[in-house]
Scaffold this active site. Structure first.
Site, mmCIF file in Angstrom:
data_model
loop_
_atom_site.group_PDB
_atom_site.id
_atom_site.type_symbol
_atom_site.label_atom_id
_atom_site.label_comp_id
_atom_site.label_asym_id
_atom_site.label_seq_id
_atom_site.Cartn_x
_atom_site.Cartn_y
_atom_site.Cartn_z
ATOM 1 N N CYS A 4 51.495 -0.322 58.288
ATOM 2 C CA CYS A 4 52.363 0.387 59.224
ATOM 3 C C CYS A 4 52.087 1.875 59.096
ATOM 4 O O CYS A 4 52.562 2.541 58.174
ATOM 5 C CB CYS A 4 53.823 0.090 58.909
ATOM 6 S SG CYS A 4 54.934 0.971 59.991
ATOM 7 N N LEU A 5 51.260 2.389 59.990
ATOM 8 C CA LEU A 5 50.866 3.799 59.933
ATOM 9 C C LEU A 5 50.788 4.298 61.371
ATOM 10 O O LEU A 5 50.065 3.730 62.195
ATOM 11 C CB LEU A 5 49.501 3.895 59.237
ATOM 12 C CG LEU A 5 49.004 5.279 58.851
ATOM 13 C CD1 LEU A 5 49.939 5.941 57.854
ATOM 14 C CD2 LEU A 5 47.602 5.184 58.243
#
Ligand SMILES: [Zn+2]
Ligand SMILES: [Zn+2]
Ligand SMILES: [Zn+2]
Ligand SMILES: [Zn+2]
Lengths: 151, 693
Positions: free
Chosen positions: A87-88
């Site tokens: 999750c970036l």
């Protein structure tokens, strides 16, 4: 007869010639868009001492679309799920075609140094990280020892 | 005696009355004439006005008490002639008037007429330094780029903020508030640090000058000149300050250097004119001013200077005085002669009076000099790309690299936020709805739309500083743009068929780019092939489509109506900017051997009948839907067996038959009509048998 865009050739050359400390990214012999990546766990993080394998793939319309990156080595981290998905924001809606493989990998390394349980992908990990950070860090160290130090 | 006396007085009165009446009559007649002349002048009938004023002047000649009117009439006469283009005649009259002296401003009609004559064809297009600011000619400082692709200093942009158009190309500049062009700024700092420093010193000098600190200003200009020798912008300003310090001779030298380096720059002549005037060389000053006007884009603000210059050459006392001053100077310079000033003055007054007549000659000289200068400017083929020859560090290819494609910028364009990308790289970002890749500010309509131009500075800098790289890059692009003949873009979707309509919904950004390019290059063609799940790539056979109509929505999606043109076989695969490119071979049916024609004909008729049968099984609704999209089943052509794709109706049928994608591709790629008919026949057999049961 698939010609590789100049952009990918140059980025690859630079990754080879001036590698980022703690990161190695090597293109696959059969597919120049597929990279075998190893990220060293950052110092003073629960991942210290670990070697984390990732895969990075440059889609057909790279750099208009972000590279696809996934952890192969299991990792206990609130922003990385069981399937290794990360999750970036820069890999999603904050992607800019001016970013590079290098910047993406640096961001992932930074994510290991500074987990962000407020924007989680792995909810159970994030929960523990928030409620009992000490235990979460213990788990992360344990996972690192178990999965990222086998050699 | 008394009676005689009375009679005599009466007679005398009568005579006086008669005489008076005659005079008034004549005078009022002239007055009327003056009115008419005036009207003619005001309604710009200068030919008539000239005639009328001439008459007025001659009729009033003998009247002593009309001096003021007389002067007005003479001006009216001269002004009328000036305005009707009779400059030489007008000058003769003005010369007569100014013998007695008058204010310079009354020469405004002559000045305007002269400016008009000097500027008749407009200024010639002057060569310019392609890397300089298009407004001030200096190395661009804090450069901003306009929509026309030209770049100027930030200061110059602010100075020109009221003009909507570029002074160089006349195209629209676009919106006024903009950011410094990051790329040009970097390049300027790399290549011309000394020029930037010199320009900064010049700026300091300018503000000191404005503040009245002449000596300090001069020092700044000197320092600037030390850094970059003989730079016209610096020298022109230095000439100005030197003149203000009463150092006319050095001011003249600077102005002359300016003219030598930039012979096409009007300001050099202007400075020269002022310096000469200050030295009392009024004839030469007037000629220099004429040269300035001949090159100036907007010479009308120079009218006042023209009046003054004309005044100086027309006024005999001034001429005499200045001539005397000049002689004295020269005497002092030669210093071997005793000063006999009075005699000289007298001589020169005489000489000046004599030269009064030759003022017309001066007009001729002036017009000739200006014309010659315009001619020289037009034919001057000297390159004046000074900046490209004065770089302090060598240009490198990476200086011109596009951050998106990592190649040397091609047709670079700059966003409003000041970032530069290749034209197509920016197009791709817009297709993907990305903000500016470097600063994430939104890409506005202006850059997205048609109001963008190639960044002139970067193109020119590349061609001048790295000519070999520029040539190679150009060659690459030419090869690529020639490619569509050999390689076609491939839209991976489904199988299309020759001659059959094919509406497509395009929503993927990369295909938007592909369609736009297809429309832009006149072919309006692209390939389409089905994606084959089992093979993990698009099929080896596809159809070349031609765009008949495209309807775009503001979301960026579009509906494109196409029709199949030809079948193709993929020979090799590649990609460009995210979409597929394929080298293809167009397919054509093999000719039917004579001995098989009978069999094929029978088969053809059988399949056609079977097709009708199958169609009759379909529901009414289903049939009307088919007709709406694909039309009715085409009639059989007379030469169906000899067509490159066989009978059209078979493709129409293929488009509506419920076949698997692999089977469709297989039939598409078959170049034997007989084999294709058999395959269709089998399918129909299968479908109808199911229906019959
Ligand atoms: Zn400027
Ligand atoms: Zn322009
Ligand atoms: Zn580019
Ligand atoms: Zn930007």
């Amino acid at each position: 007869m698939c010609s590789l865009p100049r952009r990918i050739i140059k980025e690859t050359q630079r990754l080879m010639q001036e590698p980022v400390p703690g990161i190695s990214a090597v293109p696959d012999d059969n597919n120049a868009r597929y990279f075998h990546v190893i990220v060293t766990g950052p110092e003073d993080s629960p991942f210290e001492g670990g070697l984390f394998k990732l895969e990075l793939f440059l889609p057909e319309d790279y750099p208009m679309s972000a590279p696809k990156v996934r952890f192969i080595t299991k990792i206990y981290h609130p922003n990385i799920d069981r399937l290794g998905r990360i999750c970036l924001d820069i890999l999603k809606d904050k992607w800019s075609p001016a970013l590079q493989i290098r910047t993406v990998l640096l961001s992932i390394q930074a994510l290991l140094s500074a987990p962000n349980p407020d924007d989680p992908l792995a909810n159970d990990v994030a929960e523990l990280w928030k409620v009992n950070e000490a235990e979460a860090i213990r788990n992360a160290k344990e996972w690192t020892r178990r999965y990222a130090m086998d050699n | 005696m008394n009676v005689l006396k009375v009679l005599l007085v009466q007679l005398l009165r009568l005579l006086v009355w008669l005489w008076c009446r005659k005079r008034t009559k004549q005078q009022s007649g002239t007055m009327n004439l003056i009115g008419v002349a005036h009207d003619a002048f005001n309604s710009r009938d200068y030919g008539l006005a000239t005639e009328l004023y001439k008459k007025c002047v001659s009729e009033l000649d003998g009247v002593a008490d009309a001096a003021a009117t007389r002067l007005d009439l003479q001006f009216g006469y001269a002004d009328s002639m000036a305005n009707s283009g009779r400059l030489r005649d007008a000058v003769a009259v003005y010369a007569r008037i100014y013998k007695r002296g008058c204010v310079p401003d009354r020469l405004r009609h002559l000045a305007t007429a002269l400016i008009g004559a000097l500027h008749a064809d407009g200024p010639p297009p002057a060569p310019f330094d392609p890397l300089a600011c298009v407004a001030c000619g200096s190395v661009p400082r804090q450069p901003v780029s306009w929509n026309c692709g030209h770049c100027v200093c930030l200061k110059c942009d602010q100075k020109h903020s009221r003009d909507a158009h570029c002074p160089r190309c006349g195209k629209s500049k676009g919106r006024s508030r903009r950011e410094v062009n990051v790329l040009i700024n970097t390049l300027v700092q790399k290549f011309w640090p000394k020029h930037l420093e010199a320009a900064a010193l010049r700026d300091e000098g300018n503000s000191l000058f404005k503040g009245g600190c002449l000596k300090e200003a001069l020092e700044k200009y000197n320092a600037s000149d030390k850094l970059v020798k003989d730079y016209p912008l610096t020298l022109a300003n230095r000439s100005h300050v030197l003149l203000s310090l009463n150092r006319a001779q050095v001011a003249l030298a600077d102005a002359e250097t300016v003219i030598k380096i930039w012979p096409h720059w009007p300001k050099g002549y202007f400075r020269k004119s002022l310096a000469l005037s200050s030295l009392g060389r009024h004839d030469d000053s007037l000629i220099a001013l004429a040269c300035c006007i001949a090159l100036e884009r907007n010479p009308h603000p120079l009218r006042h200077d023209m009046c003054l210059a004309l005044h100086h050459v027309l006024l005999p006392t001034l001429r005499a005085k200045s001539a005397n001053f000049w002689i004295k100077r020269r005497k002092r310079a030669s210093s071997d002669c005793e000063d006999s000033g009075d005699e000289d003055l007298h001589q020169h007054q005489q000489r000046a009076r004599a030269r009064q007549i030759t003022v017309q000659g001066l007009m001729d000289r002036m017009l000739k000099a200006a014309e010659q200068l315009q001619k020289n400017t037009k034919s001057d083929k000297r390159s004046i790309d000074f900046l490209s020859k004065e770089t302090t560090s060598p240009a490198e290819v990476v200086d011109f690299e596009c951050v998106l494609c990592s190649r040397t910028l091609w047709r670079p364009v700059t966003t409003h936020c000041g970032h530069t990308y290749c034209w197509t790289c920016l197009d791709r970002c817009i297709d993907y709805n990305h903000p500016c890749p470097l600063c994430m500010s939104p890409l506005t309509e202006g850059v997205a739309g048609s109001e963008r131009s190639v960044l002139d500075f970067v193109e020119k800098a590349l061609s001048l500083l790295l000519p070999e790289e520029h040539r190679q890059r150009q060659q690459q692009e030419q090869e690529q743009s020639a490619e569509p003949q050999r390689r076609i873009p491939v839209f991976v979707c489904t199988t299309g068929f020759p001659g059959t309509p094919c509406p497509l919904f395009i929503y993927e950004p990369r295909y938007r780019l592909m369609i736009r390019r297809a429309i832009q290059n006149e072919s309006r063609q692209f390939g389409m092939a089905a994606y084959l799940e089992t093979e993990g790539r698009y099929a080896d056979f596809g159809t070349l489509l031609e765009i008949r109509d495209a309807l775009s929505f503001n979301t960026g999606c579009s509906i494109v109506t196409c029709v199949g043109i030809s079948r193709f076989k993929v020979l090799s695969r590649g990609e460009k900017d995210g979409y597929n490119l394929a080298q293809v071979e167009l397919l054509k049916d093999e000719p039917i051997p004579d001995e098989r024609l009978e069999v094929v004909t029978a088969l053809h008729n059988e399949v056609r009948t079977r097709a009708h049968t199958w169609l009759s099984f379909l529901s009414e609704k289903c049939r009307s839907e088919i007709e709406q999209t694909f039309g009715c089943m085409p009639e059989i052509e007379d030469d169906w067996f000899a067509l490159p794709d066989g009978p059209q109706w078979t493709w129409w049928l293929m488009a509506i038959l419920p076949l698997g994608s692999k089977l469709k591709v297989g039939i598409l790629g078959t170049t034997s009509l007989e084999k294709r008919l058999r395959a269709i026949n089998k399918t129909l057999e299968h479908l109808t048998s199911r229906n019959i049961i």
